[in-house]
Each structure stands twice: as C-alpha cells, then as structure tokens.
Scaffold this motif. Structure first.
Motif, PDB file in Angstrom:
ATOM      1  N   GLN A 224      86.315 -28.672  29.457  1.00  0.00           N
ATOM      2  CA  GLN A 224      85.016 -29.196  29.022  1.00  0.00           C
ATOM      3  C   GLN A 224      84.986 -30.725  28.967  1.00  0.00           C
ATOM      4  O   GLN A 224      83.898 -31.305  28.831  1.00  0.00           O
ATOM      5  CB  GLN A 224      84.668 -28.640  27.631  1.00  0.00           C
ATOM      6  N   ASN A 225      86.126 -31.362  29.035  1.00  0.00           N
ATOM      7  CA  ASN A 225      86.195 -32.815  28.928  1.00  0.00           C
ATOM      8  C   ASN A 225      85.292 -33.483  29.969  1.00  0.00           C
ATOM      9  O   ASN A 225      85.359 -33.155  31.156  1.00  0.00           O
ATOM     10  CB  ASN A 225      87.647 -33.262  29.156  1.00  0.00           C
ATOM     11  N   PRO A 226      84.430 -34.424  29.553  1.00  0.00           N
ATOM     12  CA  PRO A 226      83.603 -35.134  30.535  1.00  0.00           C
ATOM     13  C   PRO A 226      84.414 -35.780  31.651  1.00  0.00           C
ATOM     14  O   PRO A 226      83.942 -35.874  32.790  1.00  0.00           O
ATOM     15  CB  PRO A 226      82.877 -36.186  29.692  1.00  0.00           C
ATOM     16  N   MET A 227      85.646 -36.212  31.348  1.00  0.00           N
ATOM     17  CA  MET A 227      86.482 -36.806  32.397  1.00  0.00           C
ATOM     18  C   MET A 227      86.966 -35.753  33.384  1.00  0.00           C
ATOM     19  O   MET A 227      87.087 -36.030  34.585  1.00  0.00           O
ATOM     20  CB  MET A 227      87.669 -37.535  31.767  1.00  0.00           C
ATOM     21  N   VAL A 228      87.244 -34.544  32.914  1.00  0.00           N
ATOM     22  CA  VAL A 228      87.623 -33.465  33.831  1.00  0.00           C
ATOM     23  C   VAL A 228      86.430 -33.080  34.697  1.00  0.00           C
ATOM     24  O   VAL A 228      86.568 -32.814  35.897  1.00  0.00           O
ATOM     25  CB  VAL A 228      88.173 -32.267  33.041  1.00  0.00           C
ATOM     26  N   ARG A 229      85.246 -33.072  34.118  1.00  0.00           N
ATOM     27  CA  ARG A 229      84.035 -32.820  34.908  1.00  0.00           C
ATOM     28  C   ARG A 229      83.851 -33.907  35.965  1.00  0.00           C
ATOM     29  O   ARG A 229      83.410 -33.624  37.092  1.00  0.00           O
ATOM     30  CB  ARG A 229      82.819 -32.754  33.983  1.00  0.00           C
ATOM     31  N   GLN A 230      84.194 -35.148  35.619  1.00  0.00           N
ATOM     32  CA  GLN A 230      84.081 -36.232  36.587  1.00  0.00           C
ATOM     33  C   GLN A 230      85.109 -36.071  37.704  1.00  0.00           C
ATOM     34  O   GLN A 230      84.813 -36.347  38.867  1.00  0.00           O
ATOM     35  CB  GLN A 230      84.271 -37.586  35.896  1.00  0.00           C
ATOM     36  N   ILE A 231      86.300 -35.610  37.363  1.00  0.00           N
ATOM     37  CA  ILE A 231      87.292 -35.323  38.403  1.00  0.00           C
ATOM     38  C   ILE A 231      86.747 -34.284  39.376  1.00  0.00           C
ATOM     39  O   ILE A 231      86.875 -34.417  40.605  1.00  0.00           O
ATOM     40  CB  ILE A 231      88.611 -34.831  37.769  1.00  0.00           C
TER      41      ILE A 231
ATOM     42  N   ALA B  40      93.946 -40.521  45.433  1.00  0.00           N
ATOM     43  CA  ALA B  40      94.599 -39.756  44.376  1.00  0.00           C
ATOM     44  C   ALA B  40      93.848 -39.929  43.058  1.00  0.00           C
ATOM     45  O   ALA B  40      93.131 -40.915  42.850  1.00  0.00           O
ATOM     46  CB  ALA B  40      96.047 -40.213  44.217  1.00  0.00           C
ATOM     47  N   ILE B  41      94.031 -38.955  42.169  1.00  0.00           N
ATOM     48  CA  ILE B  41      93.454 -38.975  40.830  1.00  0.00           C
ATOM     49  C   ILE B  41      94.581 -38.740  39.827  1.00  0.00           C
ATOM     50  O   ILE B  41      95.435 -37.866  40.038  1.00  0.00           O
ATOM     51  CB  ILE B  41      92.394 -37.874  40.654  1.00  0.00           C
ATOM     52  N   VAL B  42      94.588 -39.517  38.756  1.00  0.00           N
ATOM     53  CA  VAL B  42      95.576 -39.355  37.692  1.00  0.00           C
ATOM     54  C   VAL B  42      94.840 -39.252  36.360  1.00  0.00           C
ATOM     55  O   VAL B  42      93.929 -40.040  36.082  1.00  0.00           O
ATOM     56  CB  VAL B  42      96.570 -40.533  37.655  1.00  0.00           C
ATOM     57  N   PHE B  43      95.267 -38.282  35.547  1.00  0.00           N
ATOM     58  CA  PHE B  43      94.625 -38.049  34.247  1.00  0.00           C
ATOM     59  C   PHE B  43      95.684 -37.599  33.264  1.00  0.00           C
ATOM     60  O   PHE B  43      96.596 -36.841  33.616  1.00  0.00           O
ATOM     61  CB  PHE B  43      93.545 -36.971  34.391  1.00  0.00           C
ATOM     62  N   ASP B  44      95.589 -38.042  32.009  1.00  0.00           N
ATOM     63  CA  ASP B  44      96.527 -37.622  30.971  1.00  0.00           C
ATOM     64  C   ASP B  44      95.749 -37.279  29.709  1.00  0.00           C
ATOM     65  O   ASP B  44      94.992 -38.115  29.196  1.00  0.00           O
ATOM     66  CB  ASP B  44      97.541 -38.733  30.672  1.00  0.00           C
ATOM     67  N   GLN B  45      95.953 -36.070  29.190  1.00  0.00           N
ATOM     68  CA  GLN B  45      95.223 -35.598  28.019  1.00  0.00           C
ATOM     69  C   GLN B  45      95.458 -36.473  26.788  1.00  0.00           C
ATOM     70  O   GLN B  45      94.612 -36.534  25.895  1.00  0.00           O
ATOM     71  CB  GLN B  45      95.619 -34.151  27.735  1.00  0.00           C
ATOM     72  N   GLU B  46      96.614 -37.153  26.709  1.00  0.00           N
ATOM     73  CA  GLU B  46      96.846 -38.046  25.580  1.00  0.00           C
ATOM     74  C   GLU B  46      95.952 -39.291  25.627  1.00  0.00           C
ATOM     75  O   GLU B  46      95.836 -40.008  24.637  1.00  0.00           O
ATOM     76  CB  GLU B  46      98.317 -38.448  25.513  1.00  0.00           C
ATOM     77  N   ARG B  47      95.351 -39.521  26.784  1.00  0.00           N
ATOM     78  CA  ARG B  47      94.363 -40.608  26.942  1.00  0.00           C
ATOM     79  C   ARG B  47      93.129 -40.024  27.623  1.00  0.00           C
ATOM     80  O   ARG B  47      92.716 -40.471  28.694  1.00  0.00           O
ATOM     81  CB  ARG B  47      94.954 -41.760  27.761  1.00  0.00           C
ATOM     82  N   PHE B  48      92.567 -38.989  26.965  1.00  0.00           N
ATOM     83  CA  PHE B  48      91.617 -38.165  27.710  1.00  0.00           C
ATOM     84  C   PHE B  48      90.217 -38.759  27.822  1.00  0.00           C
ATOM     85  O   PHE B  48      89.315 -38.110  28.341  1.00  0.00           O
ATOM     86  CB  PHE B  48      91.596 -36.721  27.200  1.00  0.00           C
ATOM     87  N   ASN B  49      90.021 -39.977  27.396  1.00  0.00           N
ATOM     88  CA  ASN B  49      88.745 -40.653  27.625  1.00  0.00           C
ATOM     89  C   ASN B  49      88.798 -41.592  28.820  1.00  0.00           C
ATOM     90  O   ASN B  49      87.965 -42.496  28.946  1.00  0.00           O
ATOM     91  CB  ASN B  49      88.319 -41.418  26.367  1.00  0.00           C
ATOM     92  N   GLU B  50      89.765 -41.392  29.684  1.00  0.00           N
ATOM     93  CA  GLU B  50      89.847 -42.213  30.887  1.00  0.00           C
ATOM     94  C   GLU B  50      90.543 -41.450  32.006  1.00  0.00           C
ATOM     95  O   GLU B  50      91.247 -40.464  31.763  1.00  0.00           O
ATOM     96  CB  GLU B  50      90.620 -43.504  30.613  1.00  0.00           C
TER      97      GLU B  50
ATOM     98  N   GLY C 158      83.112 -46.145  26.359  1.00  0.00           N
ATOM     99  CA  GLY C 158      84.415 -46.617  25.942  1.00  0.00           C
ATOM    100  C   GLY C 158      84.802 -46.327  24.511  1.00  0.00           C
ATOM    101  O   GLY C 158      85.902 -46.677  24.085  1.00  0.00           O
ATOM    102  N   HIS C 159      83.934 -45.685  23.728  1.00  0.00           N
ATOM    103  CA  HIS C 159      84.252 -45.421  22.326  1.00  0.00           C
ATOM    104  C   HIS C 159      85.076 -44.141  22.147  1.00  0.00           C
ATOM    105  O   HIS C 159      85.818 -44.029  21.189  1.00  0.00           O
ATOM    106  CB  HIS C 159      82.966 -45.335  21.497  1.00  0.00           C
ATOM    107  N   GLY C 160      84.918 -43.192  23.049  1.00  0.00           N
ATOM    108  CA  GLY C 160      85.808 -42.050  23.110  1.00  0.00           C
ATOM    109  C   GLY C 160      85.424 -40.843  22.278  1.00  0.00           C
ATOM    110  O   GLY C 160      84.935 -40.959  21.165  1.00  0.00           O
ATOM    111  N   LEU C 161      85.662 -39.664  22.861  1.00  0.00           N
ATOM    112  CA  LEU C 161      85.519 -38.393  22.169  1.00  0.00           C
ATOM    113  C   LEU C 161      86.879 -37.960  21.627  1.00  0.00           C
ATOM    114  O   LEU C 161      87.912 -38.551  21.944  1.00  0.00           O
ATOM    115  CB  LEU C 161      84.971 -37.323  23.120  1.00  0.00           C
ATOM    116  N   GLY C 162      86.884 -36.885  20.826  1.00  0.00           N
ATOM    117  CA  GLY C 162      88.117 -36.333  20.280  1.00  0.00           C
ATOM    118  C   GLY C 162      88.263 -34.859  20.612  1.00  0.00           C
ATOM    119  O   GLY C 162      87.358 -34.226  21.168  1.00  0.00           O
ATOM    120  N   PHE C 163      89.410 -34.294  20.246  1.00  0.00           N
ATOM    121  CA  PHE C 163      89.722 -32.899  20.557  1.00  0.00           C
ATOM    122  C   PHE C 163      88.644 -31.956  20.036  1.00  0.00           C
ATOM    123  O   PHE C 163      88.200 -31.045  20.738  1.00  0.00           O
ATOM    124  CB  PHE C 163      91.081 -32.543  19.957  1.00  0.00           C
ATOM    125  N   ASN C 164      88.222 -32.161  18.793  1.00  0.00           N
ATOM    126  CA  ASN C 164      87.220 -31.256  18.219  1.00  0.00           C
ATOM    127  C   ASN C 164      85.877 -31.369  18.920  1.00  0.00           C
ATOM    128  O   ASN C 164      85.094 -30.409  18.925  1.00  0.00           O
ATOM    129  CB  ASN C 164      87.069 -31.520  16.721  1.00  0.00           C
TER     130      ASN C 164
END
Length: 372
Positions: free
Chosen positions: A134-141, A270-280, A315-321
């Motif tokens: 559901q992460n907006p960044m995953v949707r962008q990927i 290429a695309i790189v994504f890390d859940q620990e920085r999941f707003n980018e 740039g303010h970021g979402l959280g897990f919840n």
C-alpha cells in the motif's frame, strides 16, 4: 451500508495497528461508512476488558467464538498468532462475516486452501494484511515499471531483515515453535513475495535454503528448549517472465529493524527501495550524458496518492500505521464493489504456495516449481 460493526481478535502488535486503522479510516478518507468498534476478544476477560477500554470497543471477552457470532459484527479482524488464523477465519466466514486476517495466511498449505475455499463458498470479502504493497512509494515503483522507464526487468533482489531474534539469550517463544510455521520463510518471506507478485509477476520456480543460527533458546526456570523453526532463509527465484531473482531473509540480523531492501534491474535502468526509509526511492535511468548519470532520490509527496490524504506537504513522511489505514481503506473499497488494491484469499493462497515450494526446495535441495 452507512455503518459497519468491527470485531477484533487479538490485541498485540498487529491488533493495535488494526484498531488504529479502524479508528482513523473514515477521518482520513471520508468515502467509507462510519465505523462502530463493537466487540474485542483476548485470551482472558481481564485483558480483553482492558484493551477494549484502551481501543474504544463496546464489548469484550475471552470467547472469540462469541465475537464471531455477534450479530452486530460485520467484519472480523484476526491478528492472533499464525496457528490460529485458519480456524478463526473459517468460523468467521461461515458465520457470514467479512474477514481481514493478518499474514501469513496459515501455517500449512492445506489450511490456506481451506481458508480460500471457505471464502469462495461464503461470498464474503476476505483479505490479508499485506500493508507494504500500500505504500505510495511502492505504487510509484509500479507506475515506473508500467511506463517502461527502466526497460525490461531481468533481475531483482529482496532482503528482509530484523534483529528481534538475533540475541541467543532471547527466550523461546511462539515464533520458535513449529506450530507457528517454517520460520523466516512464512513469517517474513510472504512480504517480499507479495511485493514481487504485485510489481513483477508470479514466481515460477525456486531453490531454497534455510538456516537455524541457534539450536536452543533459554526457558526461564527450565532447561533450554530446542528451536523448531529457521530464522534465516535464502532463495533463488525465476519468474514466469524468465527474470531471475534472489530473496534473503533473517530474523537474526543485528542492527536491522524493519528492512525490506528491494532492487529491480532492467535493461534501461534500476530502482532501489528500502522499507527502513520507506518515504523515498531511488531511480537510475541509463540515458543522457554518462558523465552525469546516477541514482536520483524521489521523496514521497501529495502527488503520490494516497499520501495526500494524510499530509499536504511533500517530504514529511508517512508511518507504518498509516499504511495500515490505507490497507483498511482498500478493504472497504473492495467491500463496496469498487476497484481495490488488496490481496484476497485467492491471491494469498498463491503466496502460500510459493512459500511452500521454497520450504520444499530447501528440504530436498533441488529446484522446485511453484504450484499454480
């Protein structure tokens, strides 16, 4: 339906996430029915009463079957340990309730199949708790891949690591008990598989390996107990498309707290994504002047829906919840017969079959095809 009654079974880590999602979904999105927190169940009446007061549920008790039978409950959230998912989900579906069940679907492929069958027979909505998709960044990927921005994908790598089992002095718990499943494969591996299925397609065959870093765990006041699950797993994969991939999983990786590191390689970037920085996310395009090529960072912003439902500033970021609230909204869209980004029990069974094949491959030491 103008109002929906919610029942919650289990109030631990994910139970609280579900409660927060149910409390917030109407305020965040506004296009769903109002939510009534009707009934909560825990292992004792006292704990159930305490959690009901904290979460805002009207009724509580230790009998989850009473919750399932409650005529005011329309949707049952199941957030109990893995080994209880099948019995509870099937009972809820047979009682005519919709179901939101946490992952993994079940601790055996046979139970997952029974859950799928129960959902089909009932005609109720039954979805699984895969909030990372559901992460907006995953949707962008997904949008980047659909646009062909990195060309044809030929390889992927996913690492999922946490360190809550890294300390050998951590006492034996339910996740070290074989009743909970295989270990890292189904506790963790289902998340990378959900991402791969969503973004890249079905995994066709696998070569797996599992490892047990600690043979025993201490038990307070008793002799150490033998660990029955594997905290580490590695898998080579091949997609239906022919693309290759690697999945590496560890619940014993010191310093890693919530890492899902995804790399996708195409013939044009290429695309790189890390859940620990999941707003980018990072995007590399193999075009333009070679002297100035490099990964560029894309920060989550209102343009990446549904980020805009939470925060008007980039740039303010979402959280897990927040991801759980989005997932809750997608469930309600599916309930209303609208397009939704959910993993129902049919798609969930496909993930379970993939995990089963990974385990079978590790046991046999050979490449194994994933059942369709």
């Amino acid at each position: 339906m103008s109002r929906l009654g919610i029942g919650l079974i289990g109030t631990g880590y994910m139970g609280k996430c579900h409660a927060l999602a149910w409390t917030s979904v109407h305020a965040v999105f506004g296009d769903v029915p109002s939510i009534d927190l009707v009934h909560l169940s825990e292992v004792t009446d006292d704990l159930a009463r305490q959690r009901a007061g904290e979460f805002g549920f009207a009724r509580s008790g230790a009998d989850w079957r009473a919750l399932v039978a409650d005529p005011e409950v329309d949707i049952v959230s199941i957030t109990t340990p893995n080994q209880f998912h099948a019995e509870m989900a099937i009972a809820a579906l047979e009682a005519g309730k919709h179901v939101w069940c946490e992952k993994p679907m079940a601790t055996s492929l046979a139970d997952a199949e029974r859950m799928r069958d129960a959902a089909r027979i009932s005609g109720r909505v039954a979805v699984l708790g895969y909030n990372y998709i559901q992460n907006p960044m995953v949707r962008q990927i997904e949008a980047i891949l659909a646009a062909g921005s990195i060309g044809t994908v030929n390889h992927f790598r996913v690492e999922m690591d946490e360190d809550f089992m890294a300390d050998p002095t951590t006492p034996f718990g339910w996740k070290s008990d074989a009743k909970s499943g295989y270990g890292a494969l189904d506790d963790f591996g289902v998340h990378p598989v959900s991402l791969i299925h969503t973004l890249l397609g079905r995994i066709a065959r696998v070569l797996g390996h599992q490892a047990m870093p600690y043979a025993t765990r201490p038990v307070p006041g008793a002799p150490p107990r033998a660990v029955e699950t594997h905290d580490i797993a590695s898998v080579l994969c091949e997609l239906d498309t022919g693309a290759s991939g690697v999945i590496a999983l560890s619940r014993s990786a010191w310093g890693r707290k919530g890492r899902i590191a995804l790399q996708i390689f195409g013939d044009r970037g290429a695309i790189v994504f890390d859940q620990e920085r999941f707003n980018e996310l990072q995007l590399y395009a193999a075009d333009g002047d070679p002297a100035t090529r490099g990964f560029r960072t894309i920060l989550a912003a209102p343009v990446h829906a549904p980020y805009d439902r939470f925060i008007p500033a980039p740039g303010h970021g979402l959280g897990f919840n927040d991801l759980k609230i989005i997932e809750c909204h997608e469930l309600l869209l599916r309930l209303a017969g609208r397009p939704s980004r959910t993993i129902g029990f049919d798609a969930g069974l496909s993930i379970e079959r993939t995990i089963w094949a990974m385990h079978e491959s590790a046991v046999r030491g050979t490449w194994t095809s994933v059942p369709e």
